[in-house]
Design an enzyme around this catalytic site. Structure first.
Site, PDB file in Angstrom:
ATOM      1  N   HIS A  99       1.031  -1.139   0.009  1.00  0.00           N
ATOM      2  CA  HIS A  99       0.011   0.064  -0.004  1.00  0.00           C
ATOM      3  C   HIS A  99       0.947   1.023  -0.055  1.00  0.00           C
ATOM      4  O   HIS A  99       1.258   1.619   1.127  1.00  0.00           O
ATOM      5  CB  HIS A  99      -0.987   0.022   1.146  1.00  0.00           C
ATOM      6  CG  HIS A  99      -1.839   1.068   1.261  1.00  0.00           C
ATOM      7  ND1 HIS A  99      -3.062   0.897   1.845  1.00  0.00           N
ATOM      8  CD2 HIS A  99      -2.044   2.227   0.456  1.00  0.00           C
ATOM      9  CE1 HIS A  99      -3.674   2.004   1.736  1.00  0.00           C
ATOM     10  NE2 HIS A  99      -3.154   2.877   0.945  1.00  0.00           N
ATOM     11  N   HIS A 131       1.076   4.857  -2.896  1.00  0.00           N
ATOM     12  CA  HIS A 131       0.980   5.529  -3.751  1.00  0.00           C
ATOM     13  C   HIS A 131       2.369   6.050  -4.380  1.00  0.00           C
ATOM     14  O   HIS A 131       2.930   6.946  -3.602  1.00  0.00           O
ATOM     15  CB  HIS A 131       0.056   6.573  -3.531  1.00  0.00           C
ATOM     16  CG  HIS A 131      -1.180   5.869  -2.902  1.00  0.00           C
ATOM     17  ND1 HIS A 131      -2.447   5.680  -3.620  1.00  0.00           N
ATOM     18  CD2 HIS A 131      -1.536   5.554  -1.603  1.00  0.00           C
ATOM     19  CE1 HIS A 131      -3.239   5.417  -3.047  1.00  0.00           C
ATOM     20  NE2 HIS A 131      -2.761   5.260  -1.668  1.00  0.00           N
ATOM     21  N   HIS A 133      -9.447   0.821  -1.636  1.00  0.00           N
ATOM     22  CA  HIS A 133      -9.427   1.585  -0.346  1.00  0.00           C
ATOM     23  C   HIS A 133     -10.847   1.453   0.349  1.00  0.00           C
ATOM     24  O   HIS A 133     -11.565   2.075  -0.534  1.00  0.00           O
ATOM     25  CB  HIS A 133      -9.166   3.181  -0.486  1.00  0.00           C
ATOM     26  CG  HIS A 133      -7.543   3.152  -0.875  1.00  0.00           C
ATOM     27  ND1 HIS A 133      -6.852   2.811  -1.702  1.00  0.00           N
ATOM     28  CD2 HIS A 133      -6.839   4.335   0.089  1.00  0.00           C
ATOM     29  CE1 HIS A 133      -5.622   3.148  -1.396  1.00  0.00           C
ATOM     30  NE2 HIS A 133      -5.544   3.964  -0.745  1.00  0.00           N
ATOM     31  N   GLU A 170     -11.364   3.699   5.430  1.00  0.00           N
ATOM     32  CA  GLU A 170     -10.145   4.728   5.935  1.00  0.00           C
ATOM     33  C   GLU A 170     -10.968   6.137   6.570  1.00  0.00           C
ATOM     34  O   GLU A 170     -10.946   6.143   7.901  1.00  0.00           O
ATOM     35  CB  GLU A 170      -9.459   5.212   4.876  1.00  0.00           C
ATOM     36  CG  GLU A 170      -8.143   6.283   5.074  1.00  0.00           C
ATOM     37  CD  GLU A 170      -7.694   6.890   3.880  1.00  0.00           C
ATOM     38  OE1 GLU A 170      -8.507   6.881   2.804  1.00  0.00           O
ATOM     39  OE2 GLU A 170      -6.476   7.392   4.213  1.00  0.00           O
ATOM     40  N   ASP A 209       1.360   4.218   2.731  1.00  0.00           N
ATOM     41  CA  ASP A 209       0.611   5.062   2.135  1.00  0.00           C
ATOM     42  C   ASP A 209       1.126   5.904   1.095  1.00  0.00           C
ATOM     43  O   ASP A 209       1.355   5.810  -0.178  1.00  0.00           O
ATOM     44  CB  ASP A 209      -0.391   5.562   2.854  1.00  0.00           C
ATOM     45  CG  ASP A 209      -1.811   5.940   2.477  1.00  0.00           C
ATOM     46  OD1 ASP A 209      -1.944   5.538   1.221  1.00  0.00           O
ATOM     47  OD2 ASP A 209      -2.587   6.418   3.154  1.00  0.00           O
ATOM     48  N   ASP A 210       1.587   6.988   1.713  1.00  0.00           N
ATOM     49  CA  ASP A 210       2.049   8.268   0.930  1.00  0.00           C
ATOM     50  C   ASP A 210       3.244   8.788   1.904  1.00  0.00           C
ATOM     51  O   ASP A 210       3.435   9.779   2.423  1.00  0.00           O
ATOM     52  CB  ASP A 210       1.246   9.513   0.740  1.00  0.00           C
ATOM     53  CG  ASP A 210      -0.099   9.031   0.061  1.00  0.00           C
ATOM     54  OD1 ASP A 210       0.052   8.882  -1.165  1.00  0.00           O
ATOM     55  OD2 ASP A 210      -1.074   8.689   0.625  1.00  0.00           O
TER      56      ASP A 210
HETATM   57  N1  ADE Z   1      -4.659   8.695  -2.714  1.00  0.00           N
HETATM   58  C1  ADE Z   1      -3.247   8.781  -1.999  1.00  0.00           C
HETATM   59  N2  ADE Z   1      -3.319   8.672  -0.515  1.00  0.00           N
HETATM   60  C2  ADE Z   1      -4.616   8.316  -0.370  1.00  0.00           C
HETATM   61  C3  ADE Z   1      -5.257   7.836   0.686  1.00  0.00           C
HETATM   62  N3  ADE Z   1      -4.730   7.573   2.009  1.00  0.00           N
HETATM   63  N4  ADE Z   1      -6.707   7.517   0.855  1.00  0.00           N
HETATM   64  C4  ADE Z   1      -7.275   7.513  -0.339  1.00  0.00           C
HETATM   65  N5  ADE Z   1      -6.823   8.011  -1.532  1.00  0.00           N
HETATM   66  C5  ADE Z   1      -5.391   8.189  -1.324  1.00  0.00           C
HETATM   67 ZN    ZN Z   2      -3.833   4.778   0.205  1.00  0.00          ZN
END
Ligand code: ADE
Ligand code: ZN
Length: 337
Positions: free
Chosen positions: A13, A15, A191, A194, A272-273
């Site tokens: 997970h 991006h 997703h 969340e 995630d990011d």
């Molecule tokens: N796009 C990038 N990060 C995200 C996240 N945490 N939730 C939904 N879309 C995303």
């Molecule tokens: Zn994500």
């Protein structure tokens, strides 16, 4: 946990656009002559205090302005893979948001050529796969068109995902997209849970037929869903530092990861990011181990769960299992400090 003490990682997970570090944003802007509204690095960094997912997504999409050519996408992806390798990542399934680039006039070919080219040249021993995600706050009809273009493109795809603003954009809107992707033999993830409700997790399973749920932390609000997820061993890719930075949880100490483990859920830890949320997958493992006081057995379970959740063949899964087992054995025999 100290350096090198995090397990060999399977990153499921992440991006790719969320790996764009502030320094690289400014460098790519400079190189491509892209005007950004930031005076300098400090000014950009000052914007990384997010109130929620929507607030983060504004900056995340705005910063993509620097991604214009295949070389830009390759530079971002290569920088990520190098950092990932240094943090012990052995296998990565990388999300990319094609619509975020198409909407800015960047051709799909530039996105795919840059990202896939970099994945094909991943560091020695690391295996990779590409998972394009559809933006759930854009029309499903657009997603269908993009799926067609993706399938026609000459790049290997592992599966599809669903991301962006969750609340008000239920999984069922994308039923046709997922049915078509399934018919193409692609793996299916989304997703859910969340910021959105537990009902979106149920819907992602029942209507989209997802094999893994990204995040899924709000599943805990529905005991029947928790039982179902545990019994079917549905993998949940949890991103603790992301959840704190997007205020899905108040602090890391409040994170439900241990409750999820205790409920028998097939959770694993991911980033995630990472460029936006203060850490890559190794940082996430280190943070939860420290703050939540995880035992070696719990960390091992997280690592094993990620291996089992990966879309890899039997041979690769056996290799990854063995790497985790070797790491755990070394941890057990290491002197405690
Ligand atoms: N796009 C990038 N990060 C995200 C996240 N945490 N939730 C939904 N879309 C995303
Ligand atoms: Zn994500």
């Amino acid at each position: 946990m100290s350096a090198q003490d995090t397990p060999p990682a399977v990153e499921l997970h992440v991006h790719v656009e969320g790996t764009l570090e502030p320094e690289l944003i400014l460098e790519l802007a400079d190189r491509g002559g892209v005007a950004l509204p930031y005076v300098d690095l400090d000014d950009l960094r000052a914007r990384y205090a997010f109130t929620d997912l929507g607030h983060f997504l504004e900056l995340y999409y705005a910063n993509m302005a620097v991604l214009r050519t295949a070389e830009d996408f390759a530079a971002m992806t290569t920088a990520y893979l190098d950092r990932a390798a240094a943090g012990g990542v052995r296998h990565v399934e990388l999300f990319v948001d094609p619509q975020a680039h198409l909407a800015r006039g960047v051709p799909l070919a530039a996105v795919l050529e840059g990202v896939s080219g970099a994945l094909a040249a991943a560091p020695a021993g690391m295996t990779t796969g590409l998972v394009p995600c559809f933006l759930r706050d854009r029309p499903a009809a657009e997603a269908l068109e993009v799926l067609d273009a993706l399938v026609r493109a000459d790049v290997p795809l592992l599966g599809i995902g669903l991301d962006s603003a969750e609340v008000g954009h239920p999984p069922a809107d994308f039923a046709e997209v997922y049915a078509r992707a399934r018919a193409e033999g692609l793996h299916l993830v989304a997703h859910a849970g969340e910021e959105g409700p537990a009902a979106y997790v149920t819907e992602a399973l029942d209507v989209l037929g997802v094999e893994r749920v990204d995040h899924g932390i709000r599943s805990l609000e529905d005991p029947a869903l928790v039982r179902r997820l545990a019994e079917a061993a549905v993998p949940l890719t949890v991103c603790p530092l992301s959840n704190v930075r997007l205020r899905a949880v108040d602090t890391l100490a409040d994170h439900p990861l241990v409750a999820m483990l205790d409920a028998g859920l097939a959770v694993s830890v991911h980033s995630d990011d990472p460029a936006y949320f203060g850490g890559y997958v190794d940082d996430n493992h280190r943070a939860v181990a420290d703050v939540l006081g995880l035992s070696l057995a719990q960390v091992r379970t997280l690592a094993d769960n990620a291996v089992e959740a990966a879309f890899v063949d039997d041979t690769r899964r056996a290799e990854l299992r063995a790497e985790v087992a070797t790491w755990a054995a070394a941890q057990e025999s290491a002197p405690t400090s």
